[in-house]
Design a protein around this motif. Structure first.
Motif, PDB file in Angstrom:
ATOM      1  N   ARG A  16       0.812  -1.206   0.000  1.00 43.63           N
ATOM      2  CA  ARG A  16       0.000   0.000   0.000  1.00 43.63           C
ATOM      3  C   ARG A  16       0.848   1.259   0.000  1.00 43.63           C
ATOM      4  O   ARG A  16       0.533   2.239  -0.646  1.00 43.63           O
ATOM      5  CB  ARG A  16      -0.924   0.019   1.226  1.00 43.63           C
ATOM      6  N   ARG A  17       1.953   1.221   0.744  1.00 41.44           N
ATOM      7  CA  ARG A  17       2.742   2.453   0.948  1.00 41.44           C
ATOM      8  C   ARG A  17       3.620   2.786  -0.241  1.00 41.44           C
ATOM      9  O   ARG A  17       3.814   3.937  -0.588  1.00 41.44           O
ATOM     10  CB  ARG A  17       3.622   2.284   2.203  1.00 41.44           C
ATOM     11  N   TYR A  26       0.809  18.084  -8.009  1.00 43.83           N
ATOM     12  CA  TYR A  26       0.868  18.766  -6.737  1.00 43.83           C
ATOM     13  C   TYR A  26       0.870  20.266  -6.916  1.00 43.83           C
ATOM     14  O   TYR A  26       1.384  20.794  -7.873  1.00 43.83           O
ATOM     15  CB  TYR A  26       2.115  18.314  -5.952  1.00 43.83           C
ATOM     16  N   SER A 201      -2.266  13.608  11.665  1.00 43.20           N
ATOM     17  CA  SER A 201      -1.862  14.035  10.318  1.00 43.20           C
ATOM     18  C   SER A 201      -2.323  15.458  10.037  1.00 43.20           C
ATOM     19  O   SER A 201      -1.627  16.224   9.362  1.00 43.20           O
ATOM     20  CB  SER A 201      -2.420  13.076   9.263  1.00 43.20           C
ATOM     21  N   ASN A 202      -3.482  15.848  10.589  1.00 42.80           N
ATOM     22  CA  ASN A 202      -3.966  17.221  10.394  1.00 42.80           C
ATOM     23  C   ASN A 202      -3.050  18.231  11.063  1.00 42.80           C
ATOM     24  O   ASN A 202      -2.828  19.328  10.542  1.00 42.80           O
ATOM     25  CB  ASN A 202      -5.385  17.368  10.947  1.00 42.80           C
ATOM     26  N   ASN A 205      -0.030  18.551   8.778  1.00 41.60           N
ATOM     27  CA  ASN A 205      -0.394  19.237   7.540  1.00 41.60           C
ATOM     28  C   ASN A 205      -0.681  20.714   7.759  1.00 41.60           C
ATOM     29  O   ASN A 205      -0.387  21.548   6.893  1.00 41.60           O
ATOM     30  CB  ASN A 205      -1.604  18.553   6.895  1.00 41.60           C
ATOM     31  N   LYS A 218      -1.650  19.565   2.189  1.00 46.69           N
ATOM     32  CA  LYS A 218      -1.550  18.194   2.690  1.00 46.69           C
ATOM     33  C   LYS A 218      -0.274  17.551   2.167  1.00 46.69           C
ATOM     34  O   LYS A 218      -0.098  17.405   0.953  1.00 46.69           O
ATOM     35  CB  LYS A 218      -2.759  17.370   2.259  1.00 46.69           C
ATOM     36  N   VAL A 220       1.016  14.853   4.330  1.00 48.25           N
ATOM     37  CA  VAL A 220       0.861  13.534   4.941  1.00 48.25           C
ATOM     38  C   VAL A 220      -0.565  13.076   4.684  1.00 48.25           C
ATOM     39  O   VAL A 220      -1.509  13.622   5.260  1.00 48.25           O
ATOM     40  CB  VAL A 220       1.144  13.573   6.458  1.00 48.25           C
ATOM     41  N   GLU A 221      -0.732  12.106   3.805  1.00 50.12           N
ATOM     42  CA  GLU A 221      -2.072  11.611   3.491  1.00 50.12           C
ATOM     43  C   GLU A 221      -2.662  10.870   4.684  1.00 50.12           C
ATOM     44  O   GLU A 221      -3.816  11.054   5.045  1.00 50.12           O
ATOM     45  CB  GLU A 221      -2.012  10.679   2.273  1.00 50.12           C
ATOM     46  N   SER A 222      -1.866   9.999   5.276  1.00 49.35           N
ATOM     47  CA  SER A 222      -2.287   9.243   6.457  1.00 49.35           C
ATOM     48  C   SER A 222      -1.046   8.747   7.175  1.00 49.35           C
ATOM     49  O   SER A 222       0.030   8.680   6.598  1.00 49.35           O
ATOM     50  CB  SER A 222      -3.185   8.062   6.065  1.00 49.35           C
ATOM     51  N   GLU A 224       0.589   5.626   8.756  1.00 45.67           N
ATOM     52  CA  GLU A 224       0.498   4.175   8.814  1.00 45.67           C
ATOM     53  C   GLU A 224       0.901   3.669  10.207  1.00 45.67           C
ATOM     54  O   GLU A 224       1.626   4.341  10.938  1.00 45.67           O
ATOM     55  CB  GLU A 224       1.400   3.546   7.746  1.00 45.67           C
ATOM     56  N   SER A 398      10.997  13.911   0.147  1.00 44.13           N
ATOM     57  CA  SER A 398      10.576  12.936   1.152  1.00 44.13           C
ATOM     58  C   SER A 398      11.560  11.775   1.206  1.00 44.13           C
ATOM     59  O   SER A 398      11.833  11.146   0.182  1.00 44.13           O
ATOM     60  CB  SER A 398       9.175  12.411   0.810  1.00 44.13           C
TER      61      SER A 398
END
Length: 443
Positions: A16-17, A26, A201-202, A205, A218, A220-222, A224, A398
């Motif tokens: 997934r990552r 972007y 994450s918010n 961000n 944003k 950082v999407e999520s 993990e 990143s």
């Protein structure tokens, strides 16, 4: 957590990552992110108190009190690394796409990562980043001085902001010296977060949004389950031309994408005094920003008898420094396109080709951060807009880090089924065990 469950979880996470191809969509701004993704259930040596103290306002350090003089070798190393990296990125492109990278963003992100490297990994990174012969204290103090000089800009027509932050999982910590160097020399905001909290994450961000003037909302999407640290650098630049282009002079003119392909495109026009250089192969002009021209936009245009491919064969730091001394004030006319472009690239292969392969392998030594770490992925994003008023540009880098001990392959096993055994038939999608039994005497 048993071995099979962990193995399944790790495989799903990695797919997934890191299994998704990157897109080029972007928005304008900059953020360099160093993402430390630890894939494992073992606890990292606890040091919550050091992180908690680091996240609070700190007294002024001796570093902040004294005037820092940047080592010119740091700028030279960053530029040399940048040209080498650009050359590597070009190798994977067929000349059909815009390429735009920020050597400074990438160099700063990797310099912070370099603080955790040791042994042969540190040596390999030093070679790639052109840091040989400069010890770590010199590197850090020089970067601190360079950052200070970059941000000392009283010109109201030029904005440049560079900010760093470190966000750590409150349940895990890294070497205190690593955290302190990041804070002292790179002026990083150090904070603890509950990574299990959906709001984490918010929080990150929002910091990025604030430090990129709302251009990146944003990064950082999520978060993990296996991630333990985000080290973020945000860069934002906006500069008005010293002599802005008259919008009424902007008109449609042909732009030749190739010798056989042209399109109509809005082109800006202006005449005046410029710093200009011309060789047999190209023309070059410097367009300054603000009142003092501390920062300029350089354009190198291959002549019609040449092309960009030939120009890139001569593009290196040595020639660049030579060209910079050849510019002289001259009257002239310039017409250039008004444009906007963004770009994204994964830099793993380029950095490996430049000598950093060990940093991505199980042999990596990042003991300065903690135990058994390696770089998993380096991504870079940029945006550039050029119009009549000036330029807005940004970059994002990143660096992902994983635990190498969890990537080691187990020793081959031997299983001789020569005695009574249990067996089962299971639907792996639902988990239902459809059959099971004990085989005592196979027939």
């Amino acid at each position: 957590m048993n071995r099979q469950k962990f193995s399944d979880a790790k495989e799903n996470f990695l797919q997934r990552r890191y299994g998704v191809s990157l897109g080029r969509r972007y928005a304008l701004a900059a953020a360099s992110v160093v993402l430390f993704s630890v894939l494992g259930c073992s606890q990292v040596e606890s040091n919550k108190s050091a992180l908690a103290q680091s996240s609070l306002p700190q007294p002024e350090t001796p570093l902040q009190k004294k005037t820092l003089n940047p080592d010119t070798r740091i700028v030279e190393s960053s530029n040399k690394f940048g040209f080498k990296l650009f050359s590597e990125v070009l190798k994977d492109d067929k000349g059909e796409n815009n390429i735009f990278i920020s050597p400074s963003s990438i160099a700063i992100a990797l310099a912070m990562t370099y603080n955790g490297a040791s042994g042969s990994t540190q040596q390999a990174m030093a070679k790639t980043l052109e840091l040989q012969g400069i010890n770590l204290p010199e590197i850090n103090s020089s970067y601190a001085a360079v950052l200070k000089q970059l941000l000392e800009n009283p010109d109201a027509k030029v904005q440049l902001s560079i900010a760093n932050s470190l966000w750590a999982n409150q349940d895990v910590s890294f070497a205190p010296d690593f955290l302190k160097r990041t804070q002292d020399f790179y002026q990083a905001k150090v904070s603890n977060l509950n990574f299990k909290d959906a709001a984490a994450s918010n929080i990150i961000n929002n910091w990025v949004k604030e430090n990129t003037k709302g251009k990146i909302t944003k990064i950082v999407e999520s978060i993990e389950p296996y991630q333990v640290l985000f080290l973020i650098n945000a860069i934002y630049f906006k500069g008005n031309w010293s002599n802005e282009f008259d919008k009424s002079q902007t008109a449609q003119y042909p732009f030749y994408v190739t010798s056989s392909r042209r399109k109509q495109h809005p082109m800006m026009s202006q005449e005046g005094d410029y710093r200009y250089y011309e060789s047999k192969e190209f023309q070059a002009v410097s367009l300054p920003y603000g009142k003092d021209g501390k920062i300029s936009f350089y354009i190198f245009l291959p002549k019609q008898s040449s092309n960009l491919k030939a120009f890139y064969q001569n593009l290196n730091v040595e020639n660049w420094e030579k060209w910079m001394t050849q510019f002289n004030k001259q009257k002239g006319f310039i017409r250039l396109p008004r444009f906007k472009t963004d770009y994204e690239v994964t830099l793993n292969d380029a950095l490996k080709n430049l000598g950093m392969e060990e940093a991505f392998s199980n042999k990596a030594n990042f003991s300065g951060m903690g135990k058994n770490f390696a770089i998993s992925q380096v991504k870079h994003k940029t945006f550039l807009e050029v119009n009549e008023e000036g330029t807005e540009a940004a970059a994002a880098t990143s660096v992902g880090i994983v635990a190498t001990s969890l990537r080691d392959e187990p020793e081959p096993f031997r299983m001789i089924v020569d005695r009574p055994f249990f067996c089962a038939i299971r639907d792996n999608q639902t988990g239902n065990v459809l059959f099971m039994g004990s085989i005592i005497d196979p027939q």
